[in-house]
Design an enzyme around this catalytic site. Structure first.
Site, PDB file in Angstrom:
ATOM      1  N   LYS A 169       0.844  -1.203   0.000  1.00 13.35           N
ATOM      2  CA  LYS A 169       0.000   0.000   0.000  1.00 13.35           C
ATOM      3  C   LYS A 169       0.871   1.243   0.000  1.00 13.35           C
ATOM      4  O   LYS A 169       0.549   2.237  -0.655  1.00 13.35           O
ATOM      5  CB  LYS A 169      -0.951   0.028   1.191  1.00 13.35           C
TER       6      LYS A 169
ATOM      7  N   LYS B 206      -1.626  11.087   6.200  1.00  7.20           N
ATOM      8  CA  LYS B 206      -1.389  10.019   7.173  1.00  7.20           C
ATOM      9  C   LYS B 206      -0.587   8.892   6.505  1.00  7.20           C
ATOM     10  O   LYS B 206       0.414   8.422   7.047  1.00  7.20           O
ATOM     11  CB  LYS B 206      -2.710   9.468   7.708  1.00  7.20           C
TER      12      LYS B 206
END
Length: 130
Positions: free
Chosen positions: A15, A83
């Site tokens: 990811k 984030k």
């Protein structure tokens, strides 16, 4: 479908790879669209030609129209990308991987937040060029 990429934790690392790619793609697309508009090209025609070639991406095919219209409520929020990019940058520091462009784009997203764009989608990078 579940695809195993490797040992435990590999999915999270994959990811990170995805988010690094998307950040770079969106900055490049933002610069390209802004340039096309500044030189008075018909953006629809230009994208119609190049979206079938090497410059193509999901971002180009699905976000260019909203980007040129200054519409940014269609996708992954800037605050979530920040984030994720922090996780990427921290991991890169830990393993000695250099991510200079990702670090710059993370700062650009910080600037987007300063403009009130915390919940705008990640294609809002183009706003910093206008």
């Amino acid at each position: 479908n579940t695809i195993l990429i490797g040992k435990s934790g590999s999915g999270q690392l994959a990811k990170m790879v995805n988010q690094i790619c998307i950040a770079g793609l969106l900055q490049g697309l933002s610069e390209a669209l802004n340039f096309a508009q500044k030189v008075d090209l018909d953006v629809e025609k230009v994208i119609g030609v190049i979206k079938e070639g090497a410059a193509s991406s999901w971002q180009m095919q699905n976000r260019y129209q909203t980007m040129i219209k200054d519409q940014f409520d269609f996708g992954f929020a800037v605050e979530w990308m920040r984030k994720d990019l922090k996780i990427c940058l921290d991991q890169a520091d830990e393993v000695g991987a250099r991510l200079p462009i990702t670090a710059i784009i993370d700062q650009f997203y910080s600037n987007i937040i300063d403009l009130g764009g915390r919940r705008w989608d990640t294609s809002s990078l183009i706003k910093l060029l206008r």
